[in-house]
Design an enzyme around this catalytic site. Structure first.
Site, mmCIF file in Angstrom:
data_model
loop_
_atom_site.group_PDB
_atom_site.id
_atom_site.type_symbol
_atom_site.label_atom_id
_atom_site.label_comp_id
_atom_site.label_asym_id
_atom_site.label_seq_id
_atom_site.Cartn_x
_atom_site.Cartn_y
_atom_site.Cartn_z
ATOM 1 N N ARG A 29 -56.205 -10.399 -46.795
ATOM 2 C CA ARG A 29 -55.745 -9.004 -46.774
ATOM 3 C C ARG A 29 -54.805 -8.756 -45.588
ATOM 4 N NH1 ARG A 29 -59.300 -6.433 -50.466
ATOM 5 N NH2 ARG A 29 -57.757 -4.819 -50.525
ATOM 6 N N ARG A 33 -53.380 -1.895 -45.088
ATOM 7 C CA ARG A 33 -53.385 -0.606 -44.386
ATOM 8 C C ARG A 33 -53.517 -0.660 -42.875
ATOM 9 N NH1 ARG A 33 -57.803 2.211 -47.844
ATOM 10 N NH2 ARG A 33 -58.356 0.022 -47.981
ATOM 11 N N ARG A 42 -46.117 2.729 -48.112
ATOM 12 C CA ARG A 42 -46.987 3.440 -49.048
ATOM 13 C C ARG A 42 -46.750 4.953 -49.053
ATOM 14 N NH1 ARG A 42 -49.642 4.109 -51.878
ATOM 15 N NH2 ARG A 42 -51.874 3.781 -51.734
HETATM 16 O O1 CP3 Z 1 -52.487 -9.418 -47.934
HETATM 17 C C1 CP3 Z 1 -53.114 -9.390 -48.993
HETATM 18 O O2 CP3 Z 1 -54.126 -10.063 -49.152
HETATM 19 C C2 CP3 Z 1 -52.551 -8.474 -50.038
HETATM 20 C C3 CP3 Z 1 -52.881 -8.723 -51.452
HETATM 21 C C4 CP3 Z 1 -54.293 -8.314 -51.897
HETATM 22 C C5 CP3 Z 1 -54.729 -6.980 -52.170
HETATM 23 N N1 CP3 Z 1 -55.978 -7.059 -52.712
HETATM 24 C C6 CP3 Z 1 -53.971 -5.733 -51.942
HETATM 25 C C7 CP3 Z 1 -54.682 -4.421 -51.894
HETATM 26 C C8 CP3 Z 1 -55.342 -9.175 -52.207
HETATM 27 C C9 CP3 Z 1 -55.414 -10.697 -52.047
HETATM 28 C C10 CP3 Z 1 -56.398 -8.374 -52.741
HETATM 29 C C11 CP3 Z 1 -57.665 -8.943 -53.221
HETATM 30 C C12 CP3 Z 1 -58.729 -8.057 -53.698
HETATM 31 N N2 CP3 Z 1 -58.609 -6.833 -54.293
HETATM 32 C C13 CP3 Z 1 -60.107 -8.397 -53.670
HETATM 33 C C14 CP3 Z 1 -60.695 -9.702 -53.184
HETATM 34 C C15 CP3 Z 1 -60.758 -9.834 -51.711
HETATM 35 C C16 CP3 Z 1 -61.602 -8.831 -50.955
HETATM 36 O O3 CP3 Z 1 -61.122 -8.349 -49.917
HETATM 37 O O4 CP3 Z 1 -62.725 -8.530 -51.342
HETATM 38 C C17 CP3 Z 1 -60.807 -7.307 -54.238
HETATM 39 C C18 CP3 Z 1 -62.308 -7.206 -54.410
HETATM 40 C C19 CP3 Z 1 -59.839 -6.333 -54.638
HETATM 41 C C20 CP3 Z 1 -60.095 -5.035 -55.331
HETATM 42 C C21 CP3 Z 1 -59.614 -3.898 -54.519
HETATM 43 N N3 CP3 Z 1 -58.286 -3.510 -54.434
HETATM 44 C C22 CP3 Z 1 -60.380 -2.997 -53.716
HETATM 45 C C23 CP3 Z 1 -61.874 -3.062 -53.539
HETATM 46 C C24 CP3 Z 1 -59.477 -2.088 -53.153
HETATM 47 C C25 CP3 Z 1 -59.789 -0.887 -52.288
HETATM 48 C C26 CP3 Z 1 -60.319 -1.211 -50.962
HETATM 49 C C27 CP3 Z 1 -59.348 -1.874 -50.040
HETATM 50 O O5 CP3 Z 1 -59.660 -2.959 -49.553
HETATM 51 O O6 CP3 Z 1 -58.299 -1.328 -49.749
HETATM 52 C C28 CP3 Z 1 -58.178 -2.449 -53.588
HETATM 53 C C29 CP3 Z 1 -56.893 -1.801 -53.231
HETATM 54 C C30 CP3 Z 1 -55.950 -2.647 -52.452
HETATM 55 N N4 CP3 Z 1 -55.585 -3.919 -52.799
HETATM 56 C C31 CP3 Z 1 -55.246 -2.269 -51.286
HETATM 57 C C32 CP3 Z 1 -54.461 -3.367 -50.921
HETATM 58 C C33 CP3 Z 1 -53.528 -3.449 -49.756
HETATM 59 C C34 CP3 Z 1 -55.294 -0.874 -50.629
HETATM 60 C C35 CP3 Z 1 -54.568 0.111 -51.459
HETATM 61 C C36 CP3 Z 1 -53.620 1.025 -50.705
HETATM 62 O O7 CP3 Z 1 -52.603 0.557 -50.177
HETATM 63 O O8 CP3 Z 1 -53.865 2.225 -50.656
#
Ligand code: CP3
Length: 351
Positions: A29, A33, A42
């Protein structure tokens, strides 16, 4: 797209278990944010637009490389994006909101994988990321592992202990297997498309798999991830990350056909290496919460992870789960400096 420049990179060499002088570092990640420049993007674009618009996706993918000098970039997408090709309405606010819930076998029958034509943005965004990175670092593509995506469909991010998902599995294991099969087929197509467009490595995230007892984890989550990984073209390194904390889970990981296994922050890297043997590389596994604490503890924690590896080839430094959104950026800088300095001082084998 021509062959990647990437074989010289420490990250890819570590994936293959080749000897290297510097431990590569990137963090799960890493685009997100906690970065002010990500939050600025964003303000102007929805999360899905960031995933879909090539220049914006490439910008956000490169932000952590530009700022910290990580040794790999990860494509900016989400593990749930392939659901858009299965007729599942999806939005982010900021957590995922799924417009459909799968509770039983009849719901699985309503899902249909339309193929990569339903996700036409993938090839252009991968190409844009490669252009933006200009050969500086390898690009990691990724997907959610079938079990974890299934858990989002069944539990809708609700129950913390996956009671609906595990209930479905207990009640109707064959119906649940149909769901995993469908997700595995979609995930194979999805990762093959990323590889075809030029990613240098691929990673499967199985963040929900640790809710399963080790034997069920082996039969269900690890087996379906293994099926996906075996179907991918050889030559592109693969990483499997299961957030799963026990020795029983680690033993089950031995059978998974991945070049690299990502380690949960709750396991000891030394113990994991002893269980997994030296034929697999490992990635991890600093507790992301340490990045919320004082600098001295970050240095102590990072050096402890490096020391546990004892200079063996096949270690990629990472966190043992994704970075928290409220992490101070100076702590990330300190972490990167600590990992790079450790080797600059020949710390590899010395205590
Ligand atoms: O640098 C990176 O890793 C960016 C790419 C990436 C995102 N999500 C962007 C994202 C990756 C590899 C993920 C994986 C992901 N997404 C997982 C597995 C890894 C983990 O951390 O558990 C899971 C379970 C998700 C599902 C998901 N997407 C959740 C639970 C959330 C909300 C909570 C959070 O961590 O922000 C998201 C949204 C999300 N995916 C955001 C980002 C940057 C935040 C959204 C925003 O910008 O408002």
């Amino acid at each position: 797209m021509g062959p990647s420049l990437a074989p010289a990179f420490s990250f890819l060499r570590a994936c293959r278990g080749e000897p290297i002088t510097e431990t590569p570092i990137w963090i799960m990640r890493q685009a997100g944010r906690y970065l002010p420049e990500y939050r600025a993007v964003r303000e102007k674009h929805s999360f899905l637009d960031v995933c879909r618009i090539p220049e914006v996706c490439a910008e956000v993918t490169a932000q952590p490389i530009d700022r910290f000098g990580f040794d790999a970039a990860i494509l900016f997408q989400d593990i749930l994006i392939p659901l858009l090709g299965m007729g599942v309405p999806l939005d982010f606010d900021p957590g995922p909101k799924l417009g459909m819930q799968v509770a039983r076998r009849e719901d699985v029958d309503r899902l249909h994988w339309a193929g990569m034509d339903a996700l036409p943005h993938i090839r252009p965004v991968v190409r844009a990321c490669r252009e933006r990175l200009a050969g500086r670092v390898p690009l990691i593509g990724f997907a959610g592992a079938p079990f974890t995506v299934a858990a989002y469909l069944v539990d809708a991010g609700g129950a913390r202990d996956l009671s609906k998902t595990r209930g479905f599995l207990a009640r109707d294991p064959d119906g649940f297997a149909l769901l995993l099969d469908l997700l595995a087929v979609a995930t194979i197509d999805y990762l093959k498309a990323q590889i075809g467009a030029g990613v240098d490595a691929v990673m499967l995230f199985d963040t929900q798999a640790g809710w399963l007892a080790p034997a069920e984890f082996a039969r269900t989550a690890a087996a379906s991830a293994d099926r996906v990984l075996r179907a991918l073209p050889k030559g592109t390194p693969t990483i499997y990350f299961a957030l799963a904390p026990s020795v029983g889970h680690l033993e089950a990981l031995r059978a998974v056909h991945a070049d690299v296994l990502g380690l949960d922050y709750r396991v000891s890297l030394a113990q994991a290496r002893a269980i997994l043997g030296n034929s697999k590389a490992v990635q991890g596994n600093l507790d992301p919460a340490l990045l919320l604490g004082p600098g001295e503890e970050i240095v102590v924690g990072a050096e402890a992870v490096l020391r546990e590896n004892r200079g063996r080839p096949g270690h990629i430094f990472n966190l043992g789960h994704g970075i928290f959104p409220d992490t101070p950026i100076e702590n990330v800088k300190l972490l990167v400096d600590t990992v790079k300095r450790y080797h600059a001082h020949g710390g590899g084998g010395t205590p």
